[in-house]
Design an enzyme around this catalytic site. Structure first.
Site, PDB file in Angstrom:
ATOM      1  N   ASP A 273       7.568 -19.499   3.153  1.00  0.00           N
ATOM      2  CA  ASP A 273       6.865 -18.600   2.241  1.00  0.00           C
ATOM      3  C   ASP A 273       5.389 -18.473   2.598  1.00  0.00           C
ATOM      4  O   ASP A 273       4.606 -19.407   2.396  1.00  0.00           O
ATOM      5  CB  ASP A 273       7.027 -19.138   0.813  1.00  0.00           C
ATOM      6  CG  ASP A 273       6.413 -18.240  -0.241  1.00  0.00           C
ATOM      7  OD1 ASP A 273       5.871 -17.182   0.107  1.00  0.00           O
ATOM      8  OD2 ASP A 273       6.485 -18.613  -1.431  1.00  0.00           O
TER       9      ASP A 273
ATOM     10  N   ASP B 201       3.744 -11.174   2.050  1.00  0.00           N
ATOM     11  CA  ASP B 201       4.327 -12.352   1.408  1.00  0.00           C
ATOM     12  C   ASP B 201       5.817 -12.455   1.731  1.00  0.00           C
ATOM     13  O   ASP B 201       6.635 -11.720   1.173  1.00  0.00           O
ATOM     14  CB  ASP B 201       4.104 -12.243  -0.111  1.00  0.00           C
ATOM     15  CG  ASP B 201       4.566 -13.467  -0.874  1.00  0.00           C
ATOM     16  OD1 ASP B 201       5.160 -14.377  -0.260  1.00  0.00           O
ATOM     17  OD2 ASP B 201       4.330 -13.523  -2.094  1.00  0.00           O
TER      18      ASP B 201
END
Length: 455
Positions: free
Chosen positions: A155, A342
């Site tokens: 992430d 992201d």
């Protein structure tokens, strides 16, 4: 041909290893030192390719199968010494709670943004089986010495490393970290936890241990060890999270992130990594993270290098957004400003004004008080074309068909939109953008490189 590494290195049993210094930190597994993955090859493998063990999820059950796959790297793609690939796996489970609505809530709360109360009510009232559209991507990461392997969400929008610990009695579906089996484990004991408005949470305490990925290992990394988690996490195939952001945005305050530890200690000769997401194949292989380099065979043309607007997030400046409709031309929208890339977010998130401006180009799109932005499920036929993001003067597209999400229960013919509202001072470009565009994250140069992906 250079060879690639995957996290399944501990399963390899080479007859002989050349451990000469190649500029990388050694990875030690069960007393076996590996200085560079191009040397970690069995003498019996005459083809010069590395056979990998990649995790594969079964969409029809909760079982996880192992299969052997070979992923080749072109010689011209990997000029940098010591680079390695981490295959990522796409998984959609029938009891997975990561629907569009839940993804919206978790994204907003991860970035400390407000969530409409009606969304929270709607997501909490739905049974878990209704959250079947969500897709997760994960890679295998080793924790401890020798490495215990886990499926972690990689992430770029987070700085934390966390997973379930042995003391978590409710974490029955996850593999759990056992400190007693790690010679490098150090107790730290700070309280740690995350929680989201959809009712999901994980709590526990912090430890320090070695985190291994490919042919590098980062010692003494702060890790959140969950001792309790909500039902949503209990049934999630992903064991936890590996954050790949700069320091300063972690749920665990005051820690140096995994990425910054790699950079500051020069564990990679070239402190970059690149992300390629594609439609999964028969083994659920859905792309890869390439650490230390980028792969020219995975994208069209040249990379556009974009300086970071804020070197805390992977945040760049977005020039404008346009809707390109076949036969009708390009319609520019009043959408611009800072944008975060992201990998831990599924959707594209804008502020209310920007989301309204975008959906103005989608016939009949509505902003539901309960469900947020929804659109006709046949939008691809109504608006054939793509959404174009202009960054540093270059257009990067996302097909309109990728903006149509799962059907809204009880509203026949309506689907969730992949573009949602909720962000305030920045736009969030999640996996919807990354499935169409190859991105290189350059920690050393504080920049990203972007190019259209090849599929």
């Amino acid at each position: 041909m250079l060879l690639l590494a995957v996290i399944a290195i501990p399963e390899l049993q080479p007859n002989e290893l050349d451990t000469q210094d190649n500029g990388l930190k050694d990875l030690v597994i069960d007393g076996l030192s590996i200085a560079g993955i191009e040397h970690a090859v069995s003498n019996e493998n005459e083809s010069g390719t590395l056979i990998q063990e990649a995790p594969v999820s079964n969409l029809d059950s909760e079982e996880t199968l192992n299969t052997e796959d070979t992923y080749d790297i072109m010689d011209t793609s990997l000029a940098r010494e010591g680079s390695f690939k981490i295959p990522i796996v796409s998984h959609r489970a029938p009891n997975n709670r990561l629907s569009t609505l839940t993804s919206r809530i978790r994204t907003l709360e991860k970035h400390k943004l407000n969530v409409p109360g009606k969304w929270l009510q709607a997501v909490q009232e739905l049974p878990i089986k209704e959250y079947g559209y969500g897709i997760e991507y994960y890679g295998e990461v080793g924790i401890g010495s020798p490495p215990q392997k886990f499926k972690l969400d990689l992430d770029t929008g987070s700085g934390d490393v966390w997973l379930a610990g042995e003391e978590c009695d409710v974490c029955t579906y996850h593999k759990k970290f056992n400190p007693k089996k790690s010679s490098t484990y150090k107790a730290e004991g700070r309280k740690w936890g995350i929680s989201y408005g959809d009712g999901s949470f994980a709590t526990g305490y912090t430890i320090r241990d070695t985190v291994s990925i490919g042919n590098i290992s980062v010692p003494n990394q702060v890790i959140g060890l969950a001792t309790s988690e909500s039902r949503a996490y209990q049934q999630d195939i992903v064991d936890g999270l590996l954050g790949l952001s700069y320091s300063g945005i972690s749920f665990i305050p005051g820690v140096t992130t995994f990425l910054d530890n790699i950079y500051e200690n020069k564990y990679l000769k070239d402190p970059i990594f690149s992300v390629y997401i594609r439609k999964k194949d028969k083994d659920n292989y859905a792309g890869e993270y390439l650490f230390g380099d980028y792969d020219k065979s995975k994208f069209e043309g040249d990379l556009t290098w974009v300086p970071l607007h804020t070197p805390k997030f992977w945040e760049i400046m977005l020039d404008k957004v346009s809707l390109n409709v076949e036969g009708a031309g390009k319609e520019e929208m009043d959408i611009s400003g800072p944008a975060i890339i992201d990998t831990g977010t599924t959707l594209i998130v804008m502020n209310e004004k920007q989301a309204t401006e975008f959906h103005r180009g989608i016939p009949s799109a509505e902003n539901s008080e309960i469900y947020g932005w929804i659109m006709p499920c046949n939008t691809e036929q109504l608006v054939p074309g793509n959404l174009s993001f202009t960054i540093s003067g270059v257009d990067f597209s996302v097909p309109v068909k990728n903006l149509v999400r799962e059907p809204v229960k009880g509203l026949d013919g309506w689907c969730f939109s992949a573009v949602t509202s909720g962000a305030s001072n920045f736009i969030i470009l999640g996996d919807v953008f990354l499935r169409s565009n190859y991105v290189v994250f350059d920690r050393g140069g504080s920049r990203v490189g972007i190019a259209p992906s090849k599929h």
